[in-house]
Write an enzyme that holds these catalytic residues in place. Structure first.
Site, PDB file in Angstrom:
ATOM      1  N   PHE A 205      46.354 -10.198  67.915  1.00 43.84           N
ATOM      2  CA  PHE A 205      46.946 -10.887  66.768  1.00 43.84           C
ATOM      3  C   PHE A 205      46.252 -10.582  65.452  1.00 43.84           C
ATOM      4  CE2 PHE A 205      48.157 -14.419  69.965  1.00 43.84           C
ATOM      5  CZ  PHE A 205      49.281 -13.700  70.348  1.00 43.84           C
TER       6      PHE A 205
ATOM      7  N   HIS B  65      51.276 -11.547  62.807  1.00 47.55           N
ATOM      8  CA  HIS B  65      51.706 -12.360  63.959  1.00 47.55           C
ATOM      9  C   HIS B  65      51.592 -13.854  63.634  1.00 47.55           C
ATOM     10  CE1 HIS B  65      50.151  -8.689  66.275  1.00 47.55           C
ATOM     11  NE2 HIS B  65      51.405  -8.762  66.655  1.00 47.55           N
TER      12      HIS B  65
ATOM     13  N   GLY C  33      59.340  -9.951  62.863  1.00 41.41           N
ATOM     14  CA  GLY C  33      58.857  -9.494  61.567  1.00 41.41           C
ATOM     15  C   GLY C  33      59.718  -8.365  61.012  1.00 41.41           C
TER      16      GLY C  33
ATOM     17  N   LYS D 244      58.513  -6.057  59.458  1.00 41.34           N
ATOM     18  CA  LYS D 244      57.675  -4.868  59.611  1.00 41.34           C
ATOM     19  C   LYS D 244      58.372  -3.851  60.520  1.00 41.34           C
ATOM     20  CE  LYS D 244      53.992  -2.268  60.448  1.00 41.34           C
ATOM     21  NZ  LYS D 244      53.720  -2.214  61.841  1.00 41.34           N
TER      22      LYS D 244
ATOM     23  N   MET E 134      49.985  -4.973  57.910  1.00 47.52           N
ATOM     24  CA  MET E 134      49.123  -5.280  59.059  1.00 47.52           C
ATOM     25  C   MET E 134      49.778  -4.796  60.338  1.00 47.52           C
ATOM     26  SD  MET E 134      47.391  -8.905  58.353  1.00 47.52           S
ATOM     27  CE  MET E 134      46.440  -9.152  56.859  1.00 47.52           C
ATOM     28  N   SER E 135      48.962  -4.261  61.232  1.00 49.31           N
ATOM     29  CA  SER E 135      49.448  -3.751  62.510  1.00 49.31           C
ATOM     30  C   SER E 135      48.276  -3.689  63.484  1.00 49.31           C
ATOM     31  CB  SER E 135      50.016  -2.338  62.321  1.00 49.31           C
ATOM     32  OG  SER E 135      50.168  -1.706  63.581  1.00 49.31           O
TER      33      SER E 135
ATOM     34  N   ARG F 287      47.877  -1.486  65.501  1.00 51.29           N
ATOM     35  CA  ARG F 287      47.510  -0.067  65.581  1.00 51.29           C
ATOM     36  C   ARG F 287      46.589   0.364  64.436  1.00 51.29           C
ATOM     37  NH1 ARG F 287      53.042   0.591  67.930  1.00 51.29           N
ATOM     38  NH2 ARG F 287      52.699   1.394  70.022  1.00 51.29           N
TER      39      ARG F 287
HETATM   40  P1  AMP Z   1      53.935  -6.507  67.919  1.00 55.42           P
HETATM   41  O1  AMP Z   1      52.890  -7.327  68.574  1.00 55.42           O
HETATM   42  O2  AMP Z   1      53.387  -5.398  67.055  1.00 55.42           O
HETATM   43  O3  AMP Z   1      55.036  -6.072  68.851  1.00 55.42           O
HETATM   44  O4  AMP Z   1      54.650  -7.468  66.876  1.00 55.42           O
HETATM   45  C1  AMP Z   1      55.152  -8.727  67.253  1.00 55.42           C
HETATM   46  C2  AMP Z   1      55.989  -9.285  66.125  1.00 55.42           C
HETATM   47  O5  AMP Z   1      55.172  -9.384  64.949  1.00 55.42           O
HETATM   48  C3  AMP Z   1      57.171  -8.385  65.739  1.00 55.42           C
HETATM   49  O6  AMP Z   1      58.295  -9.194  65.434  1.00 55.42           O
HETATM   50  C4  AMP Z   1      56.654  -7.654  64.524  1.00 55.42           C
HETATM   51  O7  AMP Z   1      57.686  -7.240  63.650  1.00 55.42           O
HETATM   52  C5  AMP Z   1      55.808  -8.735  63.885  1.00 55.42           C
HETATM   53  N1  AMP Z   1      54.812  -8.131  62.979  1.00 55.42           N
HETATM   54  C6  AMP Z   1      53.914  -7.147  63.264  1.00 55.42           C
HETATM   55  N2  AMP Z   1      53.202  -6.825  62.175  1.00 55.42           N
HETATM   56  C7  AMP Z   1      53.665  -7.614  61.163  1.00 55.42           C
HETATM   57  C8  AMP Z   1      53.346  -7.756  59.769  1.00 55.42           C
HETATM   58  N3  AMP Z   1      52.400  -7.011  59.197  1.00 55.42           N
HETATM   59  N4  AMP Z   1      54.019  -8.654  59.053  1.00 55.42           N
HETATM   60  C9  AMP Z   1      55.002  -9.418  59.620  1.00 55.42           C
HETATM   61  N5  AMP Z   1      55.344  -9.342  60.917  1.00 55.42           N
HETATM   62  C10 AMP Z   1      54.691  -8.456  61.683  1.00 55.42           C
END
Ligand code: AMP
Length: 282
Positions: free
Chosen positions: A33, A37, A147, A149, A184-185, A187
């Site tokens: 997270f 998230h 998100g 994103k 934010m990511s 990765r």
């Molecule tokens: P993930 O864990 O990367 O699969 O992301 C889970 C959820 O968080 C997805 O709906 C993503 O679009 C959202 N998310 C990831 N990074 C961001 C961010 N920087 N800003 C907003 N939402 C995000």
């Protein structure tokens, strides 16, 4: 906060809440997270009275040469953060339970899954749509928060929900960024300090495009060439795609008329980063 690992147990909890008349809000994630998230969880907590967050690194959305095995994980920290936000259930199924031997059912959202990230990650959105439908069946949410994103993902999920008549409201939330603009990511942790510095060019190029549109330069050629130039001048980068698309159909557009989504994917070193923004005609 309760941690539920077993799909059947998750479904039973969801059924009990529904019988009590609770409104279930749901945020699907792959964990590790960050504030992006957490912003989704905070929003979801406000619009439901029970909040479920799933943490599942879904193998079916990774290609054979992608980063499934090294995707960052920290369950202890994620548990603490989710608890602090006020999550009611952290749902952490194992891959073997989501895809037991003999598993063979997949959901494909044609068209919307083909361009942009779908072109360089064949099968990715099939994996995403499949796991999200499975998670919806287990968590039985009234509302699910995603998100912007992952903009194409959001559009694909909305299409699936509409096409399959799923009784879930899908809500998109804005991109949360680092101070220097990098989206934010999870990765981002792959980046070494030099790559991290270079990664700022993604947001800088989106900002430059916004400025172009504000100055009345709205054609696809003007926008894409500026974005491509900013990125290709930055060390350690290689463009996967830059695209100007209709926000709903994801079809390429010739100019910003009304509004368009500018979306990009860029390799920075060995890490593929994505970002996007809405361009609005003024
Ligand atoms: P993930 O864990 O990367 O699969 O992301 C889970 C959820 O968080 C997805 O709906 C993503 O679009 C959202 N998310 C990831 N990074 C961001 C961010 N920087 N800003 C907003 N939402 C995000």
């Amino acid at each position: 906060m309760e941690i539920i690992a077993h799909p059947r147990e998750m479904q039973e909890q969801a059924r009990r809440w529904r019988e009590e008349g609770r409104r279930i809000a749901f945020v699907p994630t792959m964990g590790y997270f960050h504030q992006g998230h957490l912003s989704l969880m905070e929003y979801a907590r406000e619009i439901g009275d029970r909040l479920v967050v799933s943490l599942f690194v879904n193998p079916t959305q990774f290609g054979p040469t992608e980063d499934l095995d090294r995707y960052p994980r920290d369950l202890e920290r994620d548990t603490r953060l989710a608890e602090e936000v006020g999550v009611d259930v952290l749902f952490t199924p194992a891959a073997e339970q989501m895809y037991p031997p003999g598993y063979q059912t997949y959901v494909t959202v044609n068209g919307l899954s083909q361009g942009l990230c779908g072109a360089s990650r064949p099968g990715h959105f099939r994996g995403v749509a499949t796991v999200v439908l499975k998670l919806f069946n287990l968590v039985m949410p009234h509302v699910a928060v995603f998100g912007e994103k992952d903009y194409q993902q959001l559009v694909v999920i909305k299409r699936m929900v509409s096409d399959l008549n799923l009784p879930v409201e899908v809500v998109g939330c804005p991109i949360v960024r680092e101070e220097d603009g990098l989206a934010m990511s999870s990765r981002n942790t792959y980046l070494n300090p030099e790559e991290r510095w270079s990664a700022r060019c993604l947001y800088r190029s989106l900002q430059a495009a916004q400025q172009l549109v504000a100055d009345g330069k709205k054609t696809r050629e003007e926008i894409l060439s500026t974005v491509q130039q900013i990125i290709s001048q930055t060390p350690h980068t290689r463009i996967d795609y830059v695209a100007l698309v209709d926000p709903e159909t994801l079809q390429e557009v010739a100019a910003v008329q009304g509004a368009a989504r500018l979306a990009l994917a860029v390799w920075v070193g060995h890490t593929r980063l994505i970002d996007n923004t809405l361009l609005v005609e003024t």
